[in-house]
Write a protein that holds these residues in place. Structure first.
Motif, PDB file in Angstrom:
ATOM      1  N   THR A 192       0.845  -1.191   0.000  1.00 48.52           N
ATOM      2  CA  THR A 192       0.000   0.000   0.000  1.00 48.52           C
ATOM      3  C   THR A 192       0.880   1.240   0.000  1.00 48.52           C
ATOM      4  O   THR A 192       2.104   1.143   0.088  1.00 48.52           O
ATOM      5  CB  THR A 192      -0.905   0.048   1.254  1.00 48.52           C
ATOM      6  OG1 THR A 192      -0.092   0.344   2.404  1.00 48.52           O
ATOM      7  CG2 THR A 192      -1.639  -1.263   1.470  1.00 48.52           C
ATOM      8  N   VAL A 193       0.233   2.411  -0.047  1.00 45.62           N
ATOM      9  CA  VAL A 193       0.969   3.671   0.100  1.00 45.62           C
ATOM     10  C   VAL A 193       0.885   4.175   1.538  1.00 45.62           C
ATOM     11  O   VAL A 193       1.164   5.337   1.814  1.00 45.62           O
ATOM     12  CB  VAL A 193       0.433   4.743  -0.872  1.00 45.62           C
ATOM     13  CG1 VAL A 193       0.692   4.344  -2.299  1.00 45.62           C
ATOM     14  CG2 VAL A 193      -1.053   5.004  -0.622  1.00 45.62           C
ATOM     15  N   GLY A 194       0.511   3.296   2.464  1.00 49.61           N
ATOM     16  CA  GLY A 194       0.489   3.673   3.867  1.00 49.61           C
ATOM     17  C   GLY A 194      -0.883   3.639   4.502  1.00 49.61           C
ATOM     18  O   GLY A 194      -1.036   3.987   5.677  1.00 49.61           O
ATOM     19  N   HIS A 195      -1.898   3.230   3.760  1.00 48.14           N
ATOM     20  CA  HIS A 195      -3.245   3.076   4.312  1.00 48.14           C
ATOM     21  C   HIS A 195      -3.911   1.920   3.583  1.00 48.14           C
ATOM     22  O   HIS A 195      -3.361   1.375   2.626  1.00 48.14           O
ATOM     23  CB  HIS A 195      -4.056   4.366   4.169  1.00 48.14           C
ATOM     24  CG  HIS A 195      -4.246   4.786   2.744  1.00 48.14           C
ATOM     25  ND1 HIS A 195      -5.240   4.272   1.944  1.00 48.14           N
ATOM     26  CD2 HIS A 195      -3.554   5.650   1.967  1.00 48.14           C
ATOM     27  CE1 HIS A 195      -5.151   4.810   0.735  1.00 48.14           C
ATOM     28  NE2 HIS A 195      -4.126   5.644   0.724  1.00 48.14           N
ATOM     29  N   TYR A 196      -5.114   1.549   4.042  1.00 49.32           N
ATOM     30  CA  TYR A 196      -5.740   0.323   3.536  1.00 49.32           C
ATOM     31  C   TYR A 196      -7.105   0.582   2.892  1.00 49.32           C
ATOM     32  O   TYR A 196      -7.973  -0.276   2.903  1.00 49.32           O
ATOM     33  CB  TYR A 196      -5.852  -0.702   4.674  1.00 49.32           C
ATOM     34  CG  TYR A 196      -4.486  -1.091   5.197  1.00 49.32           C
ATOM     35  CD1 TYR A 196      -3.809  -2.195   4.703  1.00 49.32           C
ATOM     36  CD2 TYR A 196      -3.852  -0.301   6.166  1.00 49.32           C
ATOM     37  CE1 TYR A 196      -2.548  -2.538   5.164  1.00 49.32           C
ATOM     38  CE2 TYR A 196      -2.585  -0.629   6.635  1.00 49.32           C
ATOM     39  CZ  TYR A 196      -1.947  -1.747   6.126  1.00 49.32           C
ATOM     40  OH  TYR A 196      -0.688  -2.070   6.577  1.00 49.32           O
ATOM     41  N   ASP A 197      -7.245   1.768   2.307  1.00 49.90           N
ATOM     42  CA  ASP A 197      -8.411   2.021   1.473  1.00 49.90           C
ATOM     43  C   ASP A 197      -8.261   1.303   0.138  1.00 49.90           C
ATOM     44  O   ASP A 197      -9.238   1.053  -0.564  1.00 49.90           O
ATOM     45  CB  ASP A 197      -8.582   3.521   1.231  1.00 49.90           C
ATOM     46  CG  ASP A 197      -9.680   4.123   2.100  1.00 49.90           C
ATOM     47  OD1 ASP A 197     -10.567   3.365   2.522  1.00 49.90           O
ATOM     48  OD2 ASP A 197      -9.644   5.332   2.371  1.00 49.90           O
ATOM     49  N   ALA A 198      -7.016   1.005  -0.231  1.00 50.92           N
ATOM     50  CA  ALA A 198      -6.730   0.324  -1.499  1.00 50.92           C
ATOM     51  C   ALA A 198      -5.329  -0.267  -1.413  1.00 50.92           C
ATOM     52  O   ALA A 198      -4.553   0.060  -0.517  1.00 50.92           O
ATOM     53  CB  ALA A 198      -6.831   1.291  -2.668  1.00 50.92           C
ATOM     54  N   TYR A 258      -7.429   2.276   8.154  1.00 49.82           N
ATOM     55  CA  TYR A 258      -6.617   1.331   8.926  1.00 49.82           C
ATOM     56  C   TYR A 258      -7.433   0.140   9.439  1.00 49.82           C
ATOM     57  O   TYR A 258      -7.111  -0.448  10.467  1.00 49.82           O
ATOM     58  CB  TYR A 258      -5.919   2.081  10.073  1.00 49.82           C
ATOM     59  CG  TYR A 258      -4.976   3.115   9.508  1.00 49.82           C
ATOM     60  CD1 TYR A 258      -3.761   2.731   8.938  1.00 49.82           C
ATOM     61  CD2 TYR A 258      -5.330   4.458   9.455  1.00 49.82           C
ATOM     62  CE1 TYR A 258      -2.917   3.666   8.356  1.00 49.82           C
ATOM     63  CE2 TYR A 258      -4.490   5.398   8.872  1.00 49.82           C
ATOM     64  CZ  TYR A 258      -3.288   4.988   8.320  1.00 49.82           C
ATOM     65  OH  TYR A 258      -2.460   5.905   7.719  1.00 49.82           O
ATOM     66  N   HIS A 259      -8.452  -0.239   8.672  1.00 50.00           N
ATOM     67  CA  HIS A 259      -9.313  -1.356   9.082  1.00 50.00           C
ATOM     68  C   HIS A 259      -8.548  -2.670   9.164  1.00 50.00           C
ATOM     69  O   HIS A 259      -8.833  -3.510  10.029  1.00 50.00           O
ATOM     70  CB  HIS A 259     -10.488  -1.492   8.111  1.00 50.00           C
ATOM     71  CG  HIS A 259     -10.080  -1.820   6.706  1.00 50.00           C
ATOM     72  ND1 HIS A 259     -10.088  -3.105   6.216  1.00 50.00           N
ATOM     73  CD2 HIS A 259      -9.636  -1.027   5.691  1.00 50.00           C
ATOM     74  CE1 HIS A 259      -9.673  -3.095   4.957  1.00 50.00           C
ATOM     75  NE2 HIS A 259      -9.393  -1.836   4.617  1.00 50.00           N
ATOM     76  N   VAL A 260      -7.578  -2.881   8.287  1.00 49.09           N
ATOM     77  CA  VAL A 260      -6.815  -4.131   8.317  1.00 49.09           C
ATOM     78  C   VAL A 260      -6.038  -4.241   9.630  1.00 49.09           C
ATOM     79  O   VAL A 260      -6.020  -5.306  10.267  1.00 49.09           O
ATOM     80  CB  VAL A 260      -5.845  -4.222   7.116  1.00 49.09           C
ATOM     81  CG1 VAL A 260      -4.911  -5.421   7.268  1.00 49.09           C
ATOM     82  CG2 VAL A 260      -6.632  -4.341   5.812  1.00 49.09           C
ATOM     83  N   LEU A 261      -5.408  -3.156  10.057  1.00 48.39           N
ATOM     84  CA  LEU A 261      -4.645  -3.178  11.299  1.00 48.39           C
ATOM     85  C   LEU A 261      -5.564  -3.314  12.507  1.00 48.39           C
ATOM     86  O   LEU A 261      -5.238  -4.012  13.482  1.00 48.39           O
ATOM     87  CB  LEU A 261      -3.802  -1.908  11.421  1.00 48.39           C
ATOM     88  CG  LEU A 261      -2.815  -1.635  10.279  1.00 48.39           C
ATOM     89  CD1 LEU A 261      -1.963  -0.417  10.588  1.00 48.39           C
ATOM     90  CD2 LEU A 261      -1.939  -2.855  10.012  1.00 48.39           C
ATOM     91  N   LYS A 275     -14.063  -5.043  -2.277  1.00 49.64           N
ATOM     92  CA  LYS A 275     -12.715  -5.193  -2.800  1.00 49.64           C
ATOM     93  C   LYS A 275     -11.664  -4.858  -1.748  1.00 49.64           C
ATOM     94  O   LYS A 275     -10.586  -5.455  -1.698  1.00 49.64           O
ATOM     95  CB  LYS A 275     -12.529  -4.287  -4.020  1.00 49.64           C
ATOM     96  CG  LYS A 275     -11.208  -4.476  -4.739  1.00 49.64           C
ATOM     97  CD  LYS A 275     -11.141  -3.638  -6.000  1.00 49.64           C
ATOM     98  CE  LYS A 275      -9.815  -3.845  -6.726  1.00 49.64           C
ATOM     99  NZ  LYS A 275      -9.737  -3.035  -7.970  1.00 49.64           N
ATOM    100  N   ALA A 276     -11.977  -3.901  -0.853  1.00 44.58           N
ATOM    101  CA  ALA A 276     -11.021  -3.485   0.177  1.00 44.58           C
ATOM    102  C   ALA A 276     -11.023  -4.404   1.386  1.00 44.58           C
ATOM    103  O   ALA A 276     -10.203  -4.249   2.279  1.00 44.58           O
ATOM    104  CB  ALA A 276     -11.310  -2.059   0.620  1.00 44.58           C
ATOM    105  N   LYS A 277     -11.962  -5.359   1.452  1.00 47.95           N
ATOM    106  CA  LYS A 277     -12.015  -6.350   2.538  1.00 47.95           C
ATOM    107  C   LYS A 277     -12.190  -5.688   3.906  1.00 47.95           C
ATOM    108  O   LYS A 277     -11.473  -5.972   4.860  1.00 47.95           O
ATOM    109  CB  LYS A 277     -10.751  -7.216   2.536  1.00 47.95           C
ATOM    110  CG  LYS A 277     -10.462  -7.928   1.226  1.00 47.95           C
ATOM    111  CD  LYS A 277     -11.521  -8.965   0.908  1.00 47.95           C
ATOM    112  CE  LYS A 277     -11.178  -9.749  -0.352  1.00 47.95           C
ATOM    113  NZ  LYS A 277     -12.207 -10.749  -0.691  1.00 47.95           N
TER     114      LYS A 277
END
Length: 375
Positions: A192-198, A258-261, A275-277
């Protein structure tokens, strides 16, 4: 209204970028390290939207110029916590807060650890790094995030490490420390580029995940408190000399970025979608990202029991992405703070770390200072 433009002092003089021998010795004493090959990671070594690391010199100038002597500092939207870290010392008590659990565990590690954690943490980190994963070790994390946000190999190991942390941590302090180390390691291998929107379309990362030792100075943390609460609820229960406010500026929710974290730390293994899970994040949505943001800020300021208020604000320039437009205007901020005391505005040029969508020019970082009356 007084406006002052500051040139930022060199960050090297404010927070060293290299690891000092003193820092390493303090952390080693906290963990009883025996000289293994483990490396260290500093608090600012994490990609995070709106991080103020490059602005701490600017903020400290204002503190020195306007706040005189003070003993308690509250960073109520702390994020990575680098502003609190910049003023952390044995003479100052830091109150650091963030609504996201993934930020809380890191704040607790860097700013909240005050005593020796345990003699086994070094062995725990070595053990976690040495875990060998097979295809049969597929898990919740790799099934949902492998091949997208992370390489499949790293995703499998991240899931295995997360399960192992629950098994080997003897108490909450150990668990928080190990989770913080995992989160910083995850950031270094995320696609990523530092976030988890994509995530990036091409998955070309070669580095394998490797946990490091968070660099801590427990002598500075004596008396510090770390919270994981809604800021408007917490403000009713605390007091401080200096209140630093760095709320979300626009409609982009940090729980989305930051939903993944957050998922990894909570480890409740919820259903994810799209798509972003993303999982259900309704319990961590910020009111500062919606139309009622002004009212939320007005309530926070009204309830603040403090002597000085510093409020950071980035005007986001001429953004082409409507989601990046500020929810609260500069005029509204001044009006809200003026009800509390005299307001001054300090500003400096700053290119903020953003989501990477759209273009933003002429970014000016402003800090609104309010000397609270009758305090």
């Amino acid at each position: 209204m007084n406006y002052a433009t500051f040139n930022q002092p060199s960050l090297i003089s404010e927070i060293t970028t290299s690891l000092s021998e003193h820092d390493i010795q303090e952390t080693s004493s906290l963990l009883s390290l025996s000289g293994s090959n483990l490396t260290f990671v500093k608090q600012q070594s994490r990609r995070y939207l709106g991080c103020k690391y490059k602005l701490v010199g600017f903020i400290k100038q204002i503190l020195d110029l306007r706040c005189g002597s003070w003993r308690t500092f509250c960073d109520i939207f702390a994020g990575t916590g680098v502003v609190g870290a910049a003023v952390n010392s044995p003479e100052v008590k830091i109150k650091s807060n963030d609504l996201l659990r993934c930020n809380y565990v890191c704040l607790q590690t860097f700013l909240g650890m005050q005593n020796k954690v345990c003699d086994q943490l070094e062995q725990h980190l070595i053990h976690l790094n040495s875990l060998k994963c097979k295809k049969s070790d597929e898990n919740y994390f790799s099934q949902h995030f492998g091949g997208t946000y992370f390489s499949q190999e790293n995703a499998v190991k991240i899931g295995v490490i997360r399960e192992e942390i629950d098994s080997i941590a003897n108490d909450d302090n150990e668990k928080v420390f190990l989770l913080c180390s995992l989160l910083y390691a995850v950031d270094k291998v995320a696609n990523t580029v530092g976030h988890y929107d994509a995530y990036r379309k091409s998955l070309d990362l070669q580095n394998l995940i490797n946990l490091q030792i968070p660099l801590i100075d427990p002598k500075k943390n004596q008396g510090n408190r770390v919270y994981c609460e809604d800021a408007n609820n917490l403000i009713r229960k605390i007091e401080c000399d200096v209140l630093y406010i760095d709320p979300p500026y626009n409609s982009r929710q940090y729980s989305d970025a930051y939903h993944v974290l957050e998922n990894l730390v909570e480890w409740k293994k919820p259903d994810v979608y799209g798509k972003a899970k993303k999982m259900d994040r309704s319990h961590i949505k910020s009111l500062y990202c919606v139309n009622g943001a002004r009212d939320s800020l007005a309530d926070l300021v009204e309830q603040a029991n403090c002597g000085h208020i510093l409020l950071s604000y980035n005007n986001t320039g001429s953004s082409l992405d409507n989601r990046s437009n500020a929810r609260i205007t500069q005029e509204e901020i001044i009006q809200i703070l003026s009800a509390k005391g005299k307001v001054e505005v300090f500003e400096t040029q700053h290119r903020a770390f953003t989501t990477g969508n759209g273009k933003s020019d002429n970014n000016v970082e402003q800090v609104f200072y309010c000397r609270v009356k009758n305090r």
